[in-house]
Design a protein around this motif. Structure first.
Motif, short mmCIF file in Angstrom:
data_model
loop_
_atom_site.label_atom_id
_atom_site.label_comp_id
_atom_site.label_asym_id
_atom_site.label_seq_id
_atom_site.Cartn_x
_atom_site.Cartn_y
_atom_site.Cartn_z
N VAL A 79 0.84 -1.20 0.00
CA VAL A 79 0.00 0.00 0.00
C VAL A 79 0.87 1.25 0.00
CG1 VAL A 79 -0.20 0.15 2.53
CG2 VAL A 79 -2.03 1.07 1.08
N ALA A 80 2.14 1.11 0.42
CA ALA A 80 3.08 2.24 0.40
C ALA A 80 3.28 2.75 -1.02
CB ALA A 80 4.42 1.81 1.01
N PHE A 81 3.27 1.82 -2.02
CA PHE A 81 3.40 2.24 -3.42
C PHE A 81 2.30 3.23 -3.80
CE2 PHE A 81 5.46 -2.11 -4.31
CZ PHE A 81 6.75 -1.59 -4.17
N LEU A 82 1.09 2.91 -3.34
CA LEU A 82 -0.07 3.73 -3.70
C LEU A 82 0.07 5.14 -3.14
CD1 LEU A 82 -2.75 3.35 -5.21
CD2 LEU A 82 -3.83 2.86 -3.00
N TRP A 83 0.49 5.26 -1.89
CA TRP A 83 0.63 6.58 -1.28
C TRP A 83 1.76 7.37 -1.94
CZ3 TRP A 83 -0.88 10.82 0.32
CH2 TRP A 83 -0.14 11.68 1.13
N ILE A 84 2.87 6.71 -2.26
CA ILE A 84 3.98 7.42 -2.89
C ILE A 84 3.54 8.01 -4.23
CG2 ILE A 84 6.26 7.15 -3.97
CD1 ILE A 84 6.85 5.05 -1.76
N VAL A 85 2.82 7.22 -5.02
CA VAL A 85 2.40 7.69 -6.35
C VAL A 85 1.35 8.79 -6.24
CG1 VAL A 85 1.25 7.04 -8.49
CG2 VAL A 85 3.00 5.55 -7.52
N LEU A 86 0.24 8.50 -5.55
CA LEU A 86 -0.84 9.49 -5.45
C LEU A 86 -0.39 10.73 -4.69
CD1 LEU A 86 -3.91 7.17 -4.74
CD2 LEU A 86 -3.17 8.16 -6.92
N GLY A 87 0.39 10.50 -3.63
CA GLY A 87 0.89 11.64 -2.86
C GLY A 87 1.79 12.53 -3.69
N THR A 88 2.70 11.93 -4.45
CA THR A 88 3.63 12.71 -5.27
C THR A 88 2.91 13.50 -6.36
OG1 THR A 88 5.47 11.18 -4.88
CG2 THR A 88 5.60 12.56 -6.85
N VAL A 89 2.03 12.83 -7.10
CA VAL A 89 1.38 13.46 -8.26
C VAL A 89 0.36 14.52 -7.84
CG1 VAL A 89 -0.10 13.05 -10.26
CG2 VAL A 89 1.76 11.47 -9.74
N PHE A 90 -0.50 14.19 -6.88
CA PHE A 90 -1.65 15.06 -6.58
C PHE A 90 -1.48 15.91 -5.32
CE2 PHE A 90 -3.48 11.49 -9.01
CZ PHE A 90 -3.94 12.22 -10.11
N ALA A 91 -0.45 15.65 -4.52
CA ALA A 91 -0.24 16.43 -3.30
C ALA A 91 1.15 17.05 -3.28
CB ALA A 91 -0.46 15.56 -2.07
N TYR A 419 -9.41 25.59 -7.43
CA TYR A 419 -8.94 25.42 -6.05
C TYR A 419 -9.12 24.00 -5.54
CZ TYR A 419 -13.92 26.22 -5.06
OH TYR A 419 -15.28 26.14 -5.04
N LEU A 420 -9.92 23.18 -6.22
CA LEU A 420 -10.09 21.79 -5.78
C LEU A 420 -8.79 21.00 -5.86
CD1 LEU A 420 -13.55 20.73 -7.29
CD2 LEU A 420 -12.99 21.13 -4.88
N ILE A 421 -7.88 21.43 -6.73
CA ILE A 421 -6.62 20.69 -6.87
C ILE A 421 -5.77 20.77 -5.61
CG2 ILE A 421 -6.52 20.94 -9.38
CD1 ILE A 421 -4.59 23.21 -9.08
N THR A 422 -6.03 21.78 -4.77
CA THR A 422 -5.33 21.84 -3.48
C THR A 422 -6.28 21.67 -2.30
OG1 THR A 422 -5.46 24.26 -3.64
CG2 THR A 422 -3.37 23.22 -4.24
N LEU A 423 -7.56 21.97 -2.50
CA LEU A 423 -8.52 21.82 -1.40
C LEU A 423 -8.63 20.36 -0.96
CD1 LEU A 423 -10.73 22.91 0.48
CD2 LEU A 423 -12.38 22.54 -1.38
N ILE A 424 -8.71 19.44 -1.92
CA ILE A 424 -8.86 18.02 -1.58
C ILE A 424 -7.63 17.49 -0.83
CG2 ILE A 424 -9.11 15.70 -2.53
CD1 ILE A 424 -10.90 16.95 -4.71
N PRO A 425 -6.40 17.73 -1.35
CA PRO A 425 -5.23 17.29 -0.58
C PRO A 425 -5.11 18.01 0.76
CG PRO A 425 -4.56 18.07 -2.77
CD PRO A 425 -6.03 18.23 -2.69
N ALA A 426 -5.53 19.27 0.84
CA ALA A 426 -5.46 20.02 2.11
C ALA A 426 -6.37 19.38 3.16
CB ALA A 426 -5.85 21.48 1.89
#
Length: 481
Positions: A79-91, A419-426
């Motif tokens: 599951v660490a792979f998933l967080w690294i990818v989604l976290g890097t790209v979208f956050a 603003y959704l591009i940062t609101l959701i990760p925030a």
């Protein structure tokens, strides 16, 4: 192994497509003059080529997080792979790109000053103190880690304390001297060493036939040996910090914002460096899960070594690359934290200078701030590394959360419907940091259901405050039409 390669492709796709979308949202203007030219002082504002700035940014942000953090994060499983990818790209990539570009647009100001512009003067004062504390913690973490690795490579007479002093001396020089004199010259070399480390290790792992676990429905669970007390959420999201999103990056981006010659270079430097760091994190997560025979083996080793990721780095490097290759690989690992630690202290100096409005051109002014900073940092190296790391990790993600909210307010104020591009990760990171501090032993140690409930409450509260603020902005806009 399929999951690993899909993850690499996803990171590259994020850079190729999503970062270009962010560039359009930012409305980049290649004809606009940058602070490197308008405020050139020969010390911190110095125009440099984009590839040099990229390598410096990469090394600034790629400390122990994508290595030690990824090793520790792999204990939870694929599951660490998933967080690294989604976290890097979208956050993480979004966080780094906008924090860097906002600094470019505001004369290279530090992130605390930018927070003040969009969240108010009280937020600025609080975050100034918070940022300096974080930067000192980063400097300390990135002294202790590499000092331990170097002590393991050298004779016993060159022990941990000896290497702490050597690194401290280098930090002092890198903090005081103009950015192009030390950092601008040696960072490209360190950058290639770090990239060599990542590429050579993963190639060797694959050639020697190690099996990298896949992320499947069966493996989508918590493999951590202490799963009852360390649930995936929020613990893994704090542990894998720099490999997915990191507030520390926002303190480093302004350093490079002062060196960019063109706004178009921002995407390559800020988003590109984050993606590169994500790749390094993926490599170490994959190696950690496969080298010791799977997640169970990794957990047993980390438990036996009391969480000592430096031991894992040494063991993996010598086994996969032999003595000579291992030395080169470990030096690459050492280069990452050292080149983040020096700029951490440099950023702390500049943040304090902004607070007191002190010019940093005279060497005397730089010394007045630098000497007390290093004195505090040295004292903190006497504290257990694991304790310092945990507090650093939480402070790091908390600053990232505040920066994401700052960018969200910026996008809203500029009447951009993005603003959704940062609101959701925030919102997501708000849940992570609040739940963690309530649940963690170094926090309030509350029961898991209570911690989750408080985390959800803060998400609802911050969202409600944002919607109220948005309504006020709309009303204000209508009145001025």
């Amino acid at each position: 192994m399929i999951t690993f390669f899909i993850s690499i492709i996803a990171l590259l796709a994020g850079y190729g497509f999503y970062s270009k979308y962010l560039e359009r949202v930012m409305k980049v203007d290649p004809t606009r003059t940058t602070p490197a030219t308008t405020l050139n002082d020969g010390v911190d504002y110095v125009p440099m080529s984009w590839w040099r700035v990229f390598l410096i940014q990469f090394l600034n942000i790629a400390g122990l997080g994508p290595i030690f953090g990824a090793i520790a994060g792999a204990m939870w499983g694929p599951v660490a792979f998933l967080w690294i990818v989604l976290g890097t790209v979208f956050a993480g990539g979004v966080h780094d790109y906008f924090s860097g570009m906002l600094s470019v647009r505001h004369d290279g100001k530090n992130i605390t000053e930018i927070i003040g512009i969009y969240l108010g003067k009280y937020a600025k004062q609080v975050m100034r103190i918070f940022a300096v504390v974080l930067l000192i913690l980063v400097g300390v973490v990135f002294i202790s880690g590499p000092a331990g690795l170097l002590a393991g490579l050298t004779p016993q007479s060159l022990d941990f304390t000896f290497w702490v002093w050597v690194i401290f001396i280098y930090y002092i020089l890198a903090t005081l001297l103009p950015i192009d004199k030390v950092i601008g010259k040696i960072y490209p070399v360190f950058g290639f060493a770090l990239l060599f480390m990542a590429v050579s290790l993963i190639i060797s792992l694959i050639v020697k036939g190690y099996h990298i676990p896949e992320l499947t429905a069966e493996n989508f669970k918590n493999f951590h040996h202490n799963k009852e007390n360390l649930p995936i959420f929020p613990m893994m999201f704090i542990t894998i910090a720099c490999g997915a999103i990191s507030g520390f990056h926002a303190t480093q981006s302004p350093l490079m914002a002062r060196c960019l010659k063109n706004e178009k270079e921002g995407r390559k430097v800020f988003y590109g460096a984050m993606v590169t760091e994500g790749v390094v994190a993926l490599v170490w997560a994959a190696i950690s899960m496969s080298f010791f025979g799977g997640m169970k083996g990794l957990n047993e080793v980390m438990t036996a070594q009391k969480g000592n990721a430096a031991w894992v780095v040494n063991e993996v490097s010598y086994s996969l690359l032999g003595a000579f290759g291992a030395v080169l690989a470990i030096l690459g690992v050492v280069a990452a934290p050292i080149t983040s630690g020096d700029t951490a202290f440099r950023s702390a100096r500049l943040t304090i200078a902004d607070l007191f409005k002190t010019s940093q051109k005279p060497l005397r002014n730089r010394l007045i701030i630098t000497v007390p900073l290093f004195a505090i940092g040295f004292l903190l190296t006497r504290i257990n590394f694991d304790v310092i790391w945990r507090y650093f990790a939480w402070a790091n993600q908390t600053l990232a959360t505040v920066v994401l909210w700052t960018i969200t307010i910026y996008l809203l104020q500029k009447k951009r419907r993005h603003y959704l591009i940062t609101l959701i990760p925030a919102l997501f990171m708000t849940a992570v940091v609040t739940t963690y501090i309530m649940l963690a032993p170094e926090g309030f140690s509350l029961p898991t259901p209570v911690s989750y409930g408080i985390g959800l409450f803060f998400v609802i509260l911050t969202l409600a405050l944002f919607l109220i603020y948005k309504k006020c902005i709309i009303k204000k806009s209508v009145k001025h039409m």
